[in-house]
Design an enzyme around this catalytic site. Structure first.
Site, mmCIF file in Angstrom:
data_model
loop_
_atom_site.group_PDB
_atom_site.id
_atom_site.type_symbol
_atom_site.label_atom_id
_atom_site.label_comp_id
_atom_site.label_asym_id
_atom_site.label_seq_id
_atom_site.Cartn_x
_atom_site.Cartn_y
_atom_site.Cartn_z
ATOM 1 N N ASN A 129 27.381 43.513 21.683
ATOM 2 C CA ASN A 129 28.551 44.377 21.499
ATOM 3 C C ASN A 129 28.542 45.153 20.187
ATOM 4 O OD1 ASN A 129 28.908 41.410 21.071
ATOM 5 N ND2 ASN A 129 30.641 42.118 19.858
ATOM 6 N N HIS B 118 38.562 45.540 30.639
ATOM 7 C CA HIS B 118 38.927 46.600 29.691
ATOM 8 C C HIS B 118 37.731 47.250 29.007
ATOM 9 C CE1 HIS B 118 38.784 44.550 25.615
ATOM 10 N NE2 HIS B 118 38.806 43.484 26.370
ATOM 11 N N CYS C 275 37.448 41.926 7.741
ATOM 12 C CA CYS C 275 38.217 41.510 6.575
ATOM 13 C C CYS C 275 39.120 40.354 6.980
ATOM 14 C CB CYS C 275 39.045 42.661 6.040
ATOM 15 S SG CYS C 275 39.791 42.298 4.460
ATOM 16 N N GLY D 255 36.980 38.464 29.400
ATOM 17 C CA GLY D 255 35.641 38.033 29.024
ATOM 18 C C GLY D 255 35.644 36.712 28.275
ATOM 19 N N THR D 256 36.620 36.529 27.418
ATOM 20 C CA THR D 256 36.694 35.292 26.627
ATOM 21 C C THR D 256 36.855 34.082 27.541
ATOM 22 O OG1 THR D 256 37.676 36.505 24.784
ATOM 23 C CG2 THR D 256 37.968 34.116 24.781
ATOM 24 N N THR E 107 48.449 31.654 39.518
ATOM 25 C CA THR E 107 48.721 32.833 40.347
ATOM 26 C C THR E 107 47.953 34.034 39.798
ATOM 27 O OG1 THR E 107 50.888 32.000 40.912
ATOM 28 C CG2 THR E 107 50.551 34.372 41.181
HETATM 29 C C1 LIG Z 1 34.846 42.122 24.460
HETATM 30 C C2 LIG Z 1 33.818 41.084 24.658
HETATM 31 C C3 LIG Z 1 34.159 39.781 25.055
HETATM 32 C C4 LIG Z 1 35.590 39.334 25.217
HETATM 33 O O1 LIG Z 1 36.204 39.923 26.329
HETATM 34 P P1 LIG Z 1 37.814 39.960 26.403
HETATM 35 O O2 LIG Z 1 38.099 40.479 27.773
HETATM 36 O O3 LIG Z 1 38.262 40.903 25.324
HETATM 37 O O4 LIG Z 1 38.289 38.573 26.199
HETATM 38 C C5 LIG Z 1 33.146 38.867 25.256
HETATM 39 N N1 LIG Z 1 31.859 39.205 25.080
HETATM 40 C C6 LIG Z 1 31.483 40.434 24.710
HETATM 41 C C7 LIG Z 1 30.047 40.749 24.567
HETATM 42 C C8 LIG Z 1 32.446 41.417 24.482
HETATM 43 O O5 LIG Z 1 32.064 42.628 24.095
#
Ligand SMILES: *Cc1c(COP(=O)(O)O)cnc(C)c1O
Length: 374
Positions: free
Chosen positions: A138, A188, A312, A58-59, A224
Site C-alpha cells: 500500500n 473503499h 506522527c 480489509g482489516t 446481520t
Molecule cells: C487499506 C488496507 C487495509 C485495511 O482495509 P480497511 O478496509 O481500511 O480496513 C488492509 N491492507 C491493505 C494493504 C490496505 O491497503
C-alpha cells in the site's frame, strides 16, 4: 465513490431495506441483491460465490484469515511466516499472536520491496501453519511474486493467505492461479463504500470464526449483513473488472507522466521501488533535503492530498516500517511522499502537481541545513 455505486446503493436504503436473513419477500429481495454482489466480487478474483465471505473491511478480512487459521491449526503448530512490509492489519495481528505464544518469522525484502521466494522456502518448518504475504504493498506499490509463493505454500501443504486489498481491481487476480487459500479485499479501495470488504476462503479451508452469533455467511462471519454496503461493493467490483484493461493502463500512463514530470523539474528525487513490478496507481517519491510533513502541508494548502513516509504518533515521528524495510534511513523515509492516482485522476491533475511541487521543494530546501552544504 463512483456515482454508479451510489446509485446502486440508494434503493437498498429506500425500498429494499429487508434483512437478508428473513424469510419474507423483502428479506429475500435483499438476499437476491446480496447474491448478485457476491457474484461480482467472486468474478473479479475468479472465485466461486460460496467462497466469498463479506466482512466489515480489509482489516477484518486480515484478522479473520490470520486468527482463524492460527486458532484452527494450533494443534498442528504455532509457526507463522509473514513479511516485514505488511499492512498494520496483518503486522499488528501477527504481533498480537506472538504475544499469545505463536512464533512469527518476518521475511526481509529487497531494496525494491520484494520477498525472495527462496527465503520463504527456507523458513518453512514442520510446525508452520500459515504463510501470510501481501499481494501489493500500500505504500510503495510493489507486487510480490505471488504465484511462486503460492506454489511453495502448496508444495509444503501450508495455508496461504494474502492481503489483496491493494491489488484487487487494479491488476488481474486469479485466486486459482495464485494458489491462495485466503485473500483479503476492501471495498473503499476500489471506489466502493467504506466499512465493507470480503475474505475469499477456499472451499474446505478450516477456519475458526472470529465473530460468533447467528451463523451468517455460512457460519464464517456472524452478524446481520451490511446489505447496502455489500451492494455498493458489488457494483464497484463490477466496474473495476470492466476497467482492468482500459482504466488501469491509463492510470499507469498518468503515474509515469507524474514521475517523469517531477524528475525533469526537481533535482535529487528518486522513485522508491521503481525496479519492481508495481501497481499502476501508486507512486512513492523520495525528496532529498526536504521534510515530508512540510511537503504534505504545503501541498495540502494547494489542494493536493498526499501522504508521507512517517506517521506522527504521540508527538514523535515514526519512520514507515515499509520504507525502513527497503533500506531507507529514517531521514529518507521522512522525506518520502506517496501519491495515489485513480480512474478519476486526470492529466490536468498530474500537470498541476508537476507545476506546484518544484516551488514547494525549493522553499523547503532553502530551510534545510543539509541542502546548503551540497
Ligand atoms: C487499506 C488496507 C487495509 C485495511 O482495509 P480497511 O478496509 O481500511 O480496513 C488492509 N491492507 C491493505 C494493504 C490496505 O491497503
Amino acid at each position: 465513490m463512483r456515482p454508479e455505486v451510489v446509485a446502486a446503493m440508494m434503493p437498498v436504503f429506500t425500498e429494499h431495506f429487508g434483512n437478508a436473513s428473513s424469510i419474507h419477500w423483502f428479506g429475500q429481495q435483499a438476499k437476491a441483491m446480496m447474491d448478485d454482489a457476491r457474484q461480482q466480487v467472486a468474478r473479479l478474483i475468479n472465485a466461486e460465490t460460496a467462497e466469498v465471505v463479506f466482512v466489515s473491511g480489509g482489516t477484518e478480512a486480515d484478522n479473520l484469515a490470520i486468527r482463524g487459521i492460527a486458532d484452527s491449526q494450533r494443534a498442528k503448530g504455532r509457526h507463522i511466516i509473514t513479511s516485514r512490509i505488511e499492512h498494520h492489519a496483518v503486522l499488528h495481528t501477527c504481533k498480537d499472536l506472538e504475544k499469545q505464544g505463536y512464533d512469527v518469522t518476518w521475511l526481509p525484502v529487497s531494496r525494491d520491496g520484494l520477498v525472495d521466494p527462496e527465503d520463504l522456502r527456507k523458513a518453512i518448518r514442520p510446525d508452520t501453519i500459515l504463510i501470510t504475504i501481501m499481494h501489493a504493498n500500500n505504500e510503495i506499490g510493489t507486487i510480490q511474486p505471488l504465484e511462486e509463493i503460492g506454489q511453495i505454500a502448496e508444495d509444503a501443504d501450508v495455508y496461504f493467505h494474502s492481503d489483496g486489498v491493494q491489488s484487487t481491481g487494479k491488476i488481474p487476480v486469479d485466486v486459482r492461479k495464485l494458489k491462495v487459500d485466503l485473500y483479503s479485499m476492501s471495498s473503499h479501495k476500489i471506489h466502493g463504500p467504506k466499512g465493507v470488504g470480503a475474505l475469499f476462503v477456499r472451499k474446505g479451508t478450516i477456519l475458526k470464526p472470529t465473530m460468533t452469533g447467528g451463523g451468517h455467511e455460512r457460519n464464517r462471519r456472524s452478524g446481520t449483513e451490511n446489505v447496502a454496503g455489500i451492494v455498493g461493493f458489488g457494483e464497484a467490483a463490477r466496474l473495476a473488472r470492466e476497467g482492468l484493461k482500459t482504466d488501469m493502463p491509463r492510470v499507469a500512463t498518468l503515474r509515469d507522466r507524474l514521475e517523469a514530470g517531477l524528475k525533469s523539474k526537481i533535482e535529487f528525487i528518486h522513485v522508491n521501488a521503481r525496479n519492481a513490478p508495481r501497481l499502476p496507481n501508486t507512486s512513492n517519491i523520495m525528496v532529498d533535503y526536504a521534510e515530508g510533513e512540510g511537503l504534505v502541508i504545503s501541498l495540502d494548502l494547494k489542494g493536493v492530498a498526499v501522504s508521507t513516509g512517517s506517521a506522527c504518533s504521540s508527538g514523535s515521528l515514526e519512520p514507515s516500517h515499509v520504507l525502513t524495510a527497503i533500506g531507507k534511513t529514517p531521514d529518507e523515509a521522512h522525506g518520502s511522499l506517496r501519491f495515489s492516482l485513480s480512474t478519476m485522476t486526470t492529466e490536468e491533475d498530474v500537470d498541476y502537481v508537476v507545476e506546484t511541487l518544484p516551488g514547494i521543494v525549493e522553499r523547503l530546501r532553502e530551510l534545510s541545513p543539509y541542502y546548503k552544504k551540497v
